[in-house]
Write a protein that holds these residues in place. Structure first.
Motif, PDB file in Angstrom:
ATOM      1  N   PRO A  16       0.803  -1.232   0.000  1.00  0.00           N
ATOM      2  CA  PRO A  16       0.000   0.000   0.000  1.00  0.00           C
ATOM      3  C   PRO A  16       0.830   1.274   0.000  1.00  0.00           C
ATOM      4  CG  PRO A  16      -0.144  -1.137   2.128  1.00  0.00           C
ATOM      5  CD  PRO A  16       0.531  -2.074   1.184  1.00  0.00           C
ATOM      6  N   ARG A  17       1.997   1.257   0.645  1.00  0.00           N
ATOM      7  CA  ARG A  17       2.830   2.463   0.671  1.00  0.00           C
ATOM      8  C   ARG A  17       3.313   2.838  -0.724  1.00  0.00           C
ATOM      9  NH1 ARG A  17       6.999   2.657   5.821  1.00  0.00           N
ATOM     10  NH2 ARG A  17       5.433   3.060   7.443  1.00  0.00           N
ATOM     11  N   LEU A  18       3.804   1.823  -1.448  1.00  0.00           N
ATOM     12  CA  LEU A  18       4.272   2.068  -2.808  1.00  0.00           C
ATOM     13  C   LEU A  18       3.115   2.498  -3.700  1.00  0.00           C
ATOM     14  CD1 LEU A  18       6.445   2.026  -4.985  1.00  0.00           C
ATOM     15  CD2 LEU A  18       6.070  -0.427  -5.259  1.00  0.00           C
ATOM     16  N   ALA A  19       1.943   1.903  -3.503  1.00  0.00           N
ATOM     17  CA  ALA A  19       0.773   2.270  -4.300  1.00  0.00           C
ATOM     18  C   ALA A  19       0.400   3.736  -4.065  1.00  0.00           C
ATOM     19  CB  ALA A  19      -0.400   1.364  -3.952  1.00  0.00           C
ATOM     20  N   LEU A  20       0.378   4.155  -2.802  1.00  0.00           N
ATOM     21  CA  LEU A  20       0.028   5.539  -2.480  1.00  0.00           C
ATOM     22  C   LEU A  20       1.068   6.510  -3.030  1.00  0.00           C
ATOM     23  CD1 LEU A  20      -1.797   7.547  -1.031  1.00  0.00           C
ATOM     24  CD2 LEU A  20      -0.463   7.153   1.059  1.00  0.00           C
ATOM     25  N   ARG A  21       2.352   6.165  -2.872  1.00  0.00           N
ATOM     26  CA  ARG A  21       3.427   7.032  -3.374  1.00  0.00           C
ATOM     27  C   ARG A  21       3.322   7.192  -4.894  1.00  0.00           C
ATOM     28  NH1 ARG A  21       7.371   4.092  -2.066  1.00  0.00           N
ATOM     29  NH2 ARG A  21       7.724   4.948   0.005  1.00  0.00           N
ATOM     30  N   SER A  22       3.074   6.090  -5.583  1.00  0.00           N
ATOM     31  CA  SER A  22       2.970   6.135  -7.042  1.00  0.00           C
ATOM     32  C   SER A  22       1.748   6.928  -7.481  1.00  0.00           C
ATOM     33  CB  SER A  22       2.896   4.709  -7.599  1.00  0.00           C
ATOM     34  OG  SER A  22       4.024   3.949  -7.221  1.00  0.00           O
ATOM     35  N   PHE A  23       0.634   6.723  -6.794  1.00  0.00           N
ATOM     36  CA  PHE A  23      -0.607   7.421  -7.137  1.00  0.00           C
ATOM     37  C   PHE A  23      -0.440   8.923  -6.944  1.00  0.00           C
ATOM     38  CE2 PHE A  23      -4.864   9.048  -6.110  1.00  0.00           C
ATOM     39  CZ  PHE A  23      -5.573   8.600  -7.219  1.00  0.00           C
ATOM     40  N   VAL A  24       0.171   9.314  -5.836  1.00  0.00           N
ATOM     41  CA  VAL A  24       0.388  10.743  -5.563  1.00  0.00           C
ATOM     42  C   VAL A  24       1.311  11.347  -6.616  1.00  0.00           C
ATOM     43  CG1 VAL A  24       1.452  12.370  -3.951  1.00  0.00           C
ATOM     44  CG2 VAL A  24      -0.078  10.590  -3.087  1.00  0.00           C
ATOM     45  N   ALA A  25       2.393  10.626  -6.950  1.00  0.00           N
ATOM     46  CA  ALA A  25       3.324  11.137  -7.956  1.00  0.00           C
ATOM     47  C   ALA A  25       2.639  11.315  -9.302  1.00  0.00           C
ATOM     48  CB  ALA A  25       4.515  10.188  -8.097  1.00  0.00           C
ATOM     49  N   LEU A  26       1.772  10.390  -9.640  1.00  0.00           N
ATOM     50  CA  LEU A  26       1.089  10.439 -10.932  1.00  0.00           C
ATOM     51  C   LEU A  26       0.082  11.583 -10.983  1.00  0.00           C
ATOM     52  CD1 LEU A  26       1.119   8.682 -13.527  1.00  0.00           C
ATOM     53  CD2 LEU A  26      -0.886   7.517 -12.621  1.00  0.00           C
ATOM     54  N   ILE A  27      -0.823  11.628  -9.997  1.00  0.00           N
ATOM     55  CA  ILE A  27      -1.891  12.630 -10.010  1.00  0.00           C
ATOM     56  C   ILE A  27      -1.349  14.032  -9.748  1.00  0.00           C
ATOM     57  CG2 ILE A  27      -4.050  13.341  -8.953  1.00  0.00           C
ATOM     58  CD1 ILE A  27      -4.159  10.778 -10.668  1.00  0.00           C
ATOM     59  N   ALA A  28      -0.531  14.165  -8.704  1.00  0.00           N
ATOM     60  CA  ALA A  28       0.014  15.491  -8.384  1.00  0.00           C
ATOM     61  C   ALA A  28       0.949  15.969  -9.487  1.00  0.00           C
ATOM     62  CB  ALA A  28       0.751  15.434  -7.044  1.00  0.00           C
ATOM     63  N   GLY A  29       1.707  15.038 -10.077  1.00  0.00           N
ATOM     64  CA  GLY A  29       2.628  15.408 -11.144  1.00  0.00           C
ATOM     65  C   GLY A  29       1.892  15.963 -12.354  1.00  0.00           C
ATOM     66  N   PHE A  30       0.865  15.258 -12.809  1.00  0.00           N
ATOM     67  CA  PHE A  30       0.106  15.738 -13.966  1.00  0.00           C
ATOM     68  C   PHE A  30      -0.638  17.030 -13.639  1.00  0.00           C
ATOM     69  CE2 PHE A  30       0.518  11.603 -16.205  1.00  0.00           C
ATOM     70  CZ  PHE A  30       0.807  12.109 -17.469  1.00  0.00           C
ATOM     71  N   ALA A  31      -1.193  17.130 -12.433  1.00  0.00           N
ATOM     72  CA  ALA A  31      -1.912  18.345 -12.046  1.00  0.00           C
ATOM     73  C   ALA A  31      -0.979  19.555 -12.080  1.00  0.00           C
ATOM     74  CB  ALA A  31      -2.523  18.174 -10.661  1.00  0.00           C
ATOM     75  N   ALA A  32       0.210  19.398 -11.483  1.00  0.00           N
ATOM     76  CA  ALA A  32       1.176  20.507 -11.468  1.00  0.00           C
ATOM     77  C   ALA A  32       1.634  20.855 -12.872  1.00  0.00           C
ATOM     78  CB  ALA A  32       2.371  20.130 -10.591  1.00  0.00           C
ATOM     79  N   ALA A  33       1.923  19.834 -13.679  1.00  0.00           N
ATOM     80  CA  ALA A  33       2.393  20.076 -15.045  1.00  0.00           C
ATOM     81  C   ALA A  33       1.333  20.786 -15.879  1.00  0.00           C
ATOM     82  CB  ALA A  33       2.787  18.747 -15.699  1.00  0.00           C
TER      83      ALA A  33
END
Length: 311
Positions: free
Chosen positions: A166-183
């Motif tokens: 679950p930790r890796l899943a949450l980290r990956s999900f945050v990186a994906l969603i927050a990354g695209f949102a910021a970009a």
């Protein structure tokens, strides 16, 4: 072949050596008693066929060497040894089919972290794609797709689902969603700036754009390509075929879709922005679905291969 460098407590060295000696596919075993200082212990070195790597790592972790000592794994590019050839021949299965789950988890952990470098690459890729969609330039679109780092968190999320991490899943999900949102937010600002200096024009965005209009017109082909790319990308990671991963990066329109949505939003073209967002979500879903199923299939078939070799 893989090279293992282990630091083992002196009272566990015999167990470690016993594990390595009984595992088919290991060779070049060396023990240097008392060589390690931090942590204190013995230094154990060996080479192991990739096919046997996951079994060895599981056994070492079961002995607690990852907690009481150290386990380091390196890829061997060239090994001129008849013993190494024999070890690879004796090990069950093929090295290209083997999945080193610890190595995969470690690789995806680094790639799926929301870092400044990750955000910079994703933002720059989105801005390049924004220029591509306004100019209807396919070369810029392909360049942006190659620069985008989004497959890292996608692969991390797939790995987390299969490994139930679950930790890796949450980290990956945050990186994906927050990354695209910021970009996308930064690309909206970039679009305003380019319009202010006369380089972006709404008429160009609303034109027919035969080379790039697929970006905001998702269909079933988009989903099929995403599925194929997700499977290919996952296989490229598990088999260390980086060239194939580049091909995957330039086959799925995640970054261009995000860029088109940002530019369309800056011109209040909400229909085009929604079409691009739909394309983006469709591609992300396809990659995650295919990547997860590919890892599950690899895990299933490799377990059957190992069980068949033991019987």
């Amino acid at each position: 072949m893989l090279h293992l460098r282990l630091i083992t407590p002196a009272d566990r060295t015999a167990e470690v050596v016993g594990l390595l000696e009984k595992t088919v596919g290991t060779t070049h075993l060396a023990v240097v008693p008392g060589a390690a200082r931090d942590p204190e212990g013995d230094l154990v070195l060996c080479d192991v066929a990739r096919e046997a790597g996951d079994e060895v790592l599981e056994g070492l972790c079961d002995l607690g060497i990852d907690r009481s000592g150290s386990i380091a794994v390196e890829n061997i590019d060239v090994s001129l040894s008849q013993r190494a050839e024999k070890a690879e021949k004796d090990a069950p299965g093929e090295g290209a089919d083997a999945v080193l789950w610890d190595q995969l988890a470690d690789a995806t952990h680094e790639e799926s972290t929301l870092s400044v470098t990750y955000l910079a690459f994703l933002t720059l890729a989105t801005m390049i794609a924004a220029c591509g969609v306004v100019l209807d330039n396919a070369i810029l679109i392909v360049g942006a797709m190659a620069v985008g780092p989004e497959f890292g968190p996608l692969a991390g999320f797939c790995t987390a689902l299969v490994q139930r991490a679950p930790r890796l899943a949450l980290r990956s999900f945050v990186a994906l969603i927050a990354g695209f949102a910021a970009a996308m937010v930064l690309t909206v600002g970039f679009s305003y700036f380019m319009d202010a200096v006369g380089l972006f024009q709404e008429t160009k965005l609303q034109a027919e754009r035969p080379n790039t209009n697929f970006i905001y017109n998702p269909d079933w082909f988009s989903f099929v390509v995403a599925l194929l790319a997700g499977a290919a990308g996952t296989l490229s990671l598990t088999s260390s075929k980086s060239g194939a991963l580049v091909g995957v990066a330039i086959s799925v329109t995640t970054v261009p879709a995000a860029a088109n949505a940002a530019v369309a939003f800056s011109y209040n073209s909400y229909a085009q922005a929604w079409g691009s967002t739909e394309q983006l979500l469709l591609n992300l879903l396809g990659i995650v679905l295919a990547g997860t199923l590919t890892l599950l299939a690899q895990k299933f078939f490799w377990r059957r291969t190992r069980k068949g070799a033991r019987t």
